[in-house]
Design an enzyme around this catalytic site. Structure first.
Site, PDB file in Angstrom:
ATOM      1  N   CYS A   1       9.788   1.916  -0.266  1.00 30.50           N
ATOM      2  CA  CYS A   1      10.020   1.380   1.077  1.00 30.50           C
ATOM      3  C   CYS A   1      10.216  -0.144   1.032  1.00 30.50           C
ATOM      4  CB  CYS A   1       8.893   1.792   2.008  1.00 30.50           C
ATOM      5  SG  CYS A   1       9.355   1.681   3.764  1.00 30.50           S
TER       6      CYS A   1
ATOM      7  N   HIS B   1       8.126   7.798   1.395  1.00 30.20           N
ATOM      8  CA  HIS B   1       6.685   7.737   1.172  1.00 30.20           C
ATOM      9  C   HIS B   1       6.170   9.137   0.825  1.00 30.20           C
ATOM     10  CE1 HIS B   1       5.987   3.640   2.465  1.00 30.20           C
ATOM     11  NE2 HIS B   1       6.693   3.843   3.564  1.00 30.20           N
TER      12      HIS B   1
END
Length: 489
Positions: A337, A434
């Site tokens: 991310c 994630h």
């Protein structure tokens, strides 16, 4: 006004006394008794969040509690979530949606207006559950903030539910913390507080008997349990970045060493938990002021709530130099991310979404450019690692769009679309996904590529389920669950 549901609120005498863990364990314990239980936290502050079925976000602790209840995640389990950023204060998320940014002073003025939404979410949950277990935030005795409180006694009074205090004996002063809390709260709040739990006890509980008498004499409150320290708690996901300070283990000679620089706004750091769970993996968290060790197999750049600010932080620490030296030695680098965005050539924020920094050079390890812009991506997703063909799943939670500056190899395919990037030599990789390391087969293959001789690894999801069951049994033994349930009405 809706009828008061069957509910019980657990408030702490301070932060980090174990509220989240105890509520998760009680959720599982009461579910094992055949009840339909739902977790609730009116207001949370955390950069460790989870994506809900509605496409919103809630604190990671409520995600674990929902798992303990066997429920899908819902925005109503944590209707107000504050996510600290850099110089723009905290991002304010209400019932799963970002409503803006606020400084601490601005939020103090704002939060009373959020009480109707908080109560709405609470009653929506209560309609579908036999029992709602509510977790407070911080300390119940923050009386200087009581006027605008929606997280502790302010909520308990508005929702008309009983309260149990939790004190942490491991840090010392637990008698004073319970009695002091009792002295500071109002008369109506004292009547609402029905008793307390002592958490993280070590040693002989018979030595605490006289303390129970003292607390009874001072507060006229009963103890509903002295809970011994539960060491397996380290195997469950944490919500607060302070937990990163406490999870260190002895590395073995054959350990795979994964180096993680601790960003100032580190987010979604539960991505590290499946790696930490492996017996032959040493996850080394590197604090500010220290160089990244030169003997790591992998440098993992975690998520960040403020990518540009943490990119500047990385340069301040000189970690960029360490990362590039690691790459020259043939080491692997993984970006997740915000960490993935940092791997590119440039990160831009022309509209100041994150703060004052408009643009900054990235590490230049992947040929891409990221521009911070909305809308925020929030979704659960799954697919395949194109490098290993193993299934992966997780969630995306990010601002910004990353585009190629030259053709690159994707790392993943998610729902039929190419995602992430992989360097030509296969040593630099990044993704917005994630939870990628939660997938056992993918994680095992990733680690085996580093140490071919490693044996089969941990079944991570099953381990969490097993620990939640152990925690429930622990609380069955040391808490008066019948008494707590009776208090809920």
């Amino acid at each position: 006004m809706p009828k008061s549901p069957k509910a019980l609120m657990f408030q702490g005498t301070g932060s980090d006394v174990g509220k989240s863990l105890l509520v998760a364990g009680l959720c599982r314990a009461f579910v094992r008794r055949g009840l339909k239980v739902a977790p609730f936290k009116p207001q949370n502050m955390s950069n460790n969040a989870a994506v809900t079925r509605e496409g919103g976000e809630i604190g990671r602790a409520q995600a674990l509690q929902a798992r303990a209840c066997g429920l899908d995640l819902s925005i109503h389990m944590n209707p107000v979530l504050l996510k600290p950023q850099s110089d723009v204060g905290s991002q304010v998320v209400v019932q799963g949606e970002v409503v803006g940014n606020a400084t601490a002073r601005d939020y103090t003025k704002l939060k009373l207006s959020l009480m109707p939404k908080v109560l709405e979410s609470f009653h929506k949950l209560a309609e579908t559950a036999d029992l709602v277990l509510v977790e407070g935030a911080g300390s119940a005795a923050e009386v200087n903030l009581r006027k605008s409180d929606i997280a502790n006694m302010g909520f308990a009074e508005a929702a008309d539910i009983p309260v149990i205090l939790i004190g942490d004996i491991d840090r010392g002063g637990v008698i004073a913390s319970i009695v002091g809390t009792h002295c500071l709260i109002s008369e109506s709040e004292k009547l609402r507080t029905k008793g307390y739990l002592i958490n993280k006890f070590r040693g002989d509980p018979s030595l605490f008997t006289s303390a129970l008498d003292i607390i009874k004499d001072q507060c006229d409150q009963d103890c509903f349990g002295i809970v011994p320290y539960f060491k397996e708690a380290s195997l469950l996901p944490d919500e607060d970045a302070m937990s990163l300070d406490n999870r260190k283990k002895q590395a073995g000679e054959k350990s795979i060493k994964i180096i993680v620089p601790r960003f100032s706004r580190i987010a979604n750091f539960d991505d590290l938990d499946p790696l930490r769970a492996e017996n032959d993996v040493d996850v080394v968290i590197v604090e500010a002021g220290s160089a990244l060790p030169a003997d790591g197999d992998v440098i993992l750049l975690p998520g960040s709530k403020a990518t540009l600010a943490d990119l500047a932080y990385m340069y301040e620490q000189g970690w960029d130099i360490d990362i590039k030296a690691h790459v020259r030695r043939g080491g692997r680098v993984v970006g997740l991310c915000g960490g993935y965005q940092m791997l590119g050539q440039e990160v831009c924020d022309p509209d100041g979404i994150e703060g004052k920094i408009k643009s900054m050079d990235g590490l230049g390890l992947l040929p891409m450019k990221t521009v911070m812009k909305g809308p925020k991506t929030l979704r659960e997703t799954s697919g395949t690692c194109l490098e290993t063909s193993h299934k992966v799943s997780g969630y995306e939670m990010h601002m910004g769009v990353s585009k190629d500056l030259e053709p690159t190899e994707p790392w993943l395919e998610l729902e039929g679309k190419k995602e992430g990037r992989l360097s030509k030599d296969g040593l630099i990789m990044g993704t917005y996904l994630h939870g990628i390391f939660n997938s056992d087969e993918f994680r095992h293959a990733f680690l085996k590529d580093i140490r071919a001789e490693r044996s089969a690894g941990v079944a991570y999801d099953q381990q969490i389920e097993d620990v939640l069951d152990q925690l429930a049994e622990h609380l069955e033994e040391y808490c008066d669950l019948d008494g707590l349930l009776a208090l809920a009405g």
